[in-house]
Write a protein that holds these residues in place. Structure first.
Motif, PDB file in Angstrom:
ATOM      1  N   LYS A 298       0.828  -1.282  -0.062  1.00 13.82           N
ATOM      2  CA  LYS A 298       0.033   0.119  -0.220  1.00 13.82           C
ATOM      3  C   LYS A 298       0.638   1.318   0.166  1.00 13.82           C
ATOM      4  CE  LYS A 298      -4.190  -1.993   0.235  1.00 13.82           C
ATOM      5  NZ  LYS A 298      -5.149  -1.872  -1.118  1.00 13.82           N
ATOM      6  N   PHE A 299       1.967   1.183   0.347  1.00 16.91           N
ATOM      7  CA  PHE A 299       2.757   2.522   0.757  1.00 16.91           C
ATOM      8  C   PHE A 299       3.752   2.876  -0.636  1.00 16.91           C
ATOM      9  CE2 PHE A 299       1.953   1.762   5.451  1.00 16.91           C
ATOM     10  CZ  PHE A 299       1.259   2.965   5.577  1.00 16.91           C
ATOM     11  N   ASP A 300       3.784   4.123  -0.996  1.00 18.93           N
ATOM     12  CA  ASP A 300       4.630   4.106  -2.192  1.00 18.93           C
ATOM     13  C   ASP A 300       5.889   4.185  -1.600  1.00 18.93           C
ATOM     14  OD1 ASP A 300       6.023   5.442  -4.310  1.00 18.93           O
ATOM     15  OD2 ASP A 300       4.646   7.034  -4.585  1.00 18.93           O
ATOM     16  N   PRO A 301       6.913   3.452  -2.299  1.00 16.93           N
ATOM     17  CA  PRO A 301       8.220   3.457  -1.595  1.00 16.93           C
ATOM     18  C   PRO A 301       8.960   5.104  -1.687  1.00 16.93           C
ATOM     19  CG  PRO A 301       7.982   1.546  -2.942  1.00 16.93           C
ATOM     20  CD  PRO A 301       6.688   2.648  -3.302  1.00 16.93           C
ATOM     21  N   ALA A 302       8.628   5.770  -2.928  1.00 18.35           N
ATOM     22  CA  ALA A 302       9.216   7.054  -3.169  1.00 18.35           C
ATOM     23  C   ALA A 302       8.926   7.954  -2.039  1.00 18.35           C
ATOM     24  CB  ALA A 302       8.554   7.365  -4.528  1.00 18.35           C
ATOM     25  N   LEU A 303       7.614   7.906  -1.214  1.00 18.22           N
ATOM     26  CA  LEU A 303       7.362   8.860  -0.089  1.00 18.22           C
ATOM     27  C   LEU A 303       7.506   8.203   1.131  1.00 18.22           C
ATOM     28  CD1 LEU A 303       3.906   9.929  -1.920  1.00 18.22           C
ATOM     29  CD2 LEU A 303       6.112  11.036  -1.996  1.00 18.22           C
ATOM     30  N   MET A 304       8.094   7.006   1.190  1.00 18.98           N
ATOM     31  CA  MET A 304       8.276   6.553   2.551  1.00 18.98           C
ATOM     32  C   MET A 304       9.345   7.296   3.304  1.00 18.98           C
ATOM     33  SD  MET A 304       7.691   4.377   4.907  1.00 18.98           S
ATOM     34  CE  MET A 304       6.633   2.967   4.215  1.00 18.98           C
ATOM     35  N   PRO A 305       9.053   7.860   4.289  1.00 18.61           N
ATOM     36  CA  PRO A 305      10.026   8.666   5.112  1.00 18.61           C
ATOM     37  C   PRO A 305      11.051   7.526   5.918  1.00 18.61           C
ATOM     38  CG  PRO A 305       8.103   8.439   6.445  1.00 18.61           C
ATOM     39  CD  PRO A 305       7.775   7.637   5.035  1.00 18.61           C
ATOM     40  N   ARG A 306      12.062   8.576   6.247  1.00 17.23           N
ATOM     41  CA  ARG A 306      13.140   7.765   7.255  1.00 17.23           C
ATOM     42  C   ARG A 306      12.470   8.021   8.603  1.00 17.23           C
ATOM     43  NH1 ARG A 306      19.277  10.036   8.853  1.00 17.23           N
ATOM     44  NH2 ARG A 306      19.978   8.057   9.643  1.00 17.23           N
ATOM     45  N   ILE A 307      12.244   6.813   9.159  1.00 11.13           N
ATOM     46  CA  ILE A 307      11.369   6.618  10.379  1.00 11.13           C
ATOM     47  C   ILE A 307      12.669   6.507  11.418  1.00 11.13           C
ATOM     48  CG2 ILE A 307       9.695   5.500  11.889  1.00 11.13           C
ATOM     49  CD1 ILE A 307       8.748   4.491   9.213  1.00 11.13           C
ATOM     50  N   VAL A 308      12.339   7.332  12.638  1.00 17.09           N
ATOM     51  CA  VAL A 308      13.047   7.252  13.827  1.00 17.09           C
ATOM     52  C   VAL A 308      12.231   6.780  15.090  1.00 17.09           C
ATOM     53  CG1 VAL A 308      14.501   8.305  15.706  1.00 17.09           C
ATOM     54  CG2 VAL A 308      14.845   9.023  13.206  1.00 17.09           C
ATOM     55  N   GLY A 309      12.269   5.571  15.359  1.00 19.43           N
ATOM     56  CA  GLY A 309      11.486   5.347  16.676  1.00 19.43           C
ATOM     57  C   GLY A 309      12.316   5.297  17.904  1.00 19.43           C
ATOM     58  N   VAL A 310      11.665   5.956  18.963  1.00 19.66           N
ATOM     59  CA  VAL A 310      12.299   6.262  20.180  1.00 19.66           C
ATOM     60  C   VAL A 310      11.564   5.690  21.134  1.00 19.66           C
ATOM     61  CG1 VAL A 310      13.134   8.181  21.383  1.00 19.66           C
ATOM     62  CG2 VAL A 310      12.733   8.543  19.195  1.00 19.66           C
ATOM     63  N   GLY A 311      12.217   4.875  22.115  1.00 16.54           N
ATOM     64  CA  GLY A 311      11.247   4.260  23.341  1.00 16.54           C
ATOM     65  C   GLY A 311      12.269   3.973  24.508  1.00 16.54           C
ATOM     66  N   ASP A 312      11.696   3.596  25.657  1.00 11.30           N
ATOM     67  CA  ASP A 312      12.576   3.155  26.579  1.00 11.30           C
ATOM     68  C   ASP A 312      12.333   1.884  27.333  1.00 11.30           C
ATOM     69  OD1 ASP A 312      10.091   4.289  27.852  1.00 11.30           O
ATOM     70  OD2 ASP A 312      11.199   4.449  29.578  1.00 11.30           O
ATOM     71  N   THR A 313      11.244   1.206  26.807  1.00  6.29           N
ATOM     72  CA  THR A 313      10.759   0.122  27.732  1.00  6.29           C
ATOM     73  C   THR A 313      11.088  -1.228  26.811  1.00  6.29           C
ATOM     74  OG1 THR A 313       8.832   1.362  28.539  1.00  6.29           O
ATOM     75  CG2 THR A 313       8.915  -1.129  28.908  1.00  6.29           C
ATOM     76  N   VAL A 314      12.222  -1.600  26.705  1.00  5.46           N
ATOM     77  CA  VAL A 314      12.447  -3.050  26.154  1.00  5.46           C
ATOM     78  C   VAL A 314      13.287  -3.837  27.187  1.00  5.46           C
ATOM     79  CG1 VAL A 314      14.376  -3.911  24.307  1.00  5.46           C
ATOM     80  CG2 VAL A 314      12.987  -1.787  23.808  1.00  5.46           C
ATOM     81  N   SER A 315      13.023  -5.109  27.062  1.00  8.14           N
ATOM     82  CA  SER A 315      13.549  -5.992  28.179  1.00  8.14           C
ATOM     83  C   SER A 315      13.977  -7.325  27.597  1.00  8.14           C
ATOM     84  CB  SER A 315      12.514  -6.242  29.405  1.00  8.14           C
ATOM     85  OG  SER A 315      11.443  -7.033  28.784  1.00  8.14           O
TER      86      SER A 315
END
Length: 425
Positions: A298-315
């Motif tokens: 569904k998502f046009d690759p040409a418009l896909m942004p660079r995504i930065v995921g930010v979190g603190d809860t990983v175990s």
């Protein structure tokens, strides 16, 4: 084994320079422990005014994704209003944080326009009863054996522990851990009794024809079992384990919410929703492979942004009896999907981890000194510095780590907003 030569960096300056030069950028960020300190009582949370202003400057390139809620007495909107000189400024200037709350079912824009896509009236009515049930249950439990707490103290503890969220009512037992941490067996019994009560709530929902409507989210957790249910993380003397018991709507998981946010991002760019105007977390697949398949289609690759995921809860924890590694944390799923989308769409997506262990809630912390040594000793593996967080076979790579916690991240976030704003002028 994960390639430890990549990622696990403490270099926020390099990250800042890279993101400031990125044309298509989307930051998707958790809240508690990331831009606010972790506290025992959610009513005492504080957010910095400069962070709120910076988020507004990043409009269109920034969304929140949280298991908390935007609205209500304990919602983030109230925290934002308290941070401002005049609470009315939040609405006037669009200073509310846009994005998804309650795991992905509470959508809000910068002007606090809130909706709950895919949620039925019957589900909302059942959820409205849950905080009162929490209160009655917890009061009766804490005055009885083996807890036998004073009635006045119980009232104070219950007032802090019961979070009357609209679509994600929660028992947060951080305050109870402080009273019971020297009695870990008693504390673990409390966790189990609450888990049993949550199961009883699900049985009540099933009696009303809502058996498939809800699930229990444990935060932090130890991943999922074979049936897909989250595993409770038992407490210890120096670690509270699971502190948040959230009665949530099925589908309200952050990795699904990430696709909802991307759907809105594409609409802002093109005026078209690739997944449809009504797409919501309730109707999406849950498995990462299926989410990636949907994104590819569904998502046009040409418009896909660079995504930065930010979190603190990983175990990550090793079971002493079987040596099995249990991986969990409420941010793990969406961060892993950020990483996978980067690989799928050939974008330099990044996973940013905030060390929130310096807050009032006990969590595993990062050994920053050991990670810093890796700059001069590149063969040094990072895993001893990430005990309780990650492990050598962990498929989730932590690209950049903010060992200075939310304070360091807020400074970084504000600088990034300033530089991106200046580049537009």
């Amino acid at each position: 084994m994960v390639d430890y030569q990549k990622g696990y960096s403490l270099d926020s300056i390099e990250l800042l320079n890279s993101l400031a030069a990125t044309e298509r950028l989307l930051i998707v960020q958790d809240l508690d422990g990331v831009c606010m300190g972790l506290v025992r009582d959610p009513l005492t949370r504080v957010i910095e005014r400069k962070y709120v202003a910076a988020a507004a400057h990043l409009a269109g390139r920034f969304y929140v994704l949280t298991n908390g809620e935007h609205i209500g007495r304990r919602g983030v909107n109230r925290i934002i209003e308290r941070a401002l000189e005049n609470p009315a400024q939040a609405l006037e200037h669009g200073l509310y944080l846009p994005g998804l709350a309650a795991g992905g079912v509470q959508l809000q824009d910068r002007f606090a326009e809130v909706s709950h896509p895919g949620v039925s009236e019957a589900e909302l009515q059942f959820l409205q009863q849950v905080p009162r049930k929490f209160t009655r249950f917890l009061r009766a439990l804490l005055v009885a054996e083996p807890y036998q707490l004073d009635g006045q103290l119980v009232d104070q503890l219950v007032a802090s522990a019961v979070l009357e969220n609209l679509v994600s009512p929660t028992l947060n037992i951080n305050v109870l851990f402080q009273h019971l941490k020297t009695q870990p067996d008693i504390y673990r019994r409390l966790q189990q009794e609450i888990a049993a009560f949550m199961a009883d709530l699900h049985a009540q929902a099933a009696e009303q024809g809502l058996g498939a409507s809800f699930f229990t989210h444990y935060a932090p957790n130890s991943g999922r079992d074979a049936q897909g249910h989250e595993r409770l993380k038992p407490g210890a003397e120096n670690n509270a384990g699971t502190t948040d018991f959230q009665f949530m709507l099925t589908g309200a998981i952050k990795e699904v919410g990430l696709l909802v946010l991307l759907n809105n991002y594409y609409f802002a760019q093109t005026g078209h929703y690739p997944l449809g105007h009504d797409f919501n977390a309730r109707q999406a697949p849950h498995a990462q492979a299926e989410l990636l398949k949907l994104a590819r289609a569904k998502f046009d690759p040409a418009l896909m942004p660079r995504i930065v995921g930010v979190g603190d809860t990983v175990s990550s924890s090793v079971q002493p009896d079987s040596a099995e590694v249990l991986r969990g944390g409420s941010d793990r799923g969406f961060l892993h999907l950020v990483q996978a989308l980067g690989e799928e769409f050939e974008r330099e997506n990044l996973v940013v981890y905030i060390d929130s262990s310096a807050g009032e809630v006990r969590r595993p912390g990062v050994d920053a000194e050991l990670l810093q040594r890796r700059k001069t000793e590149p063969t040094l593996a990072p895993w001893p510095a990430l005990e309780g967080i990650s492990d050598p076979a962990d498929p989730l790579r932590l690209d950049v780590i903010f060992s200075g916690g939310h304070q360091q991240y807020v400074e970084f976030f504000c600088e990034l907003a300033e530089r991106l704003t200046a580049s537009r002028q």
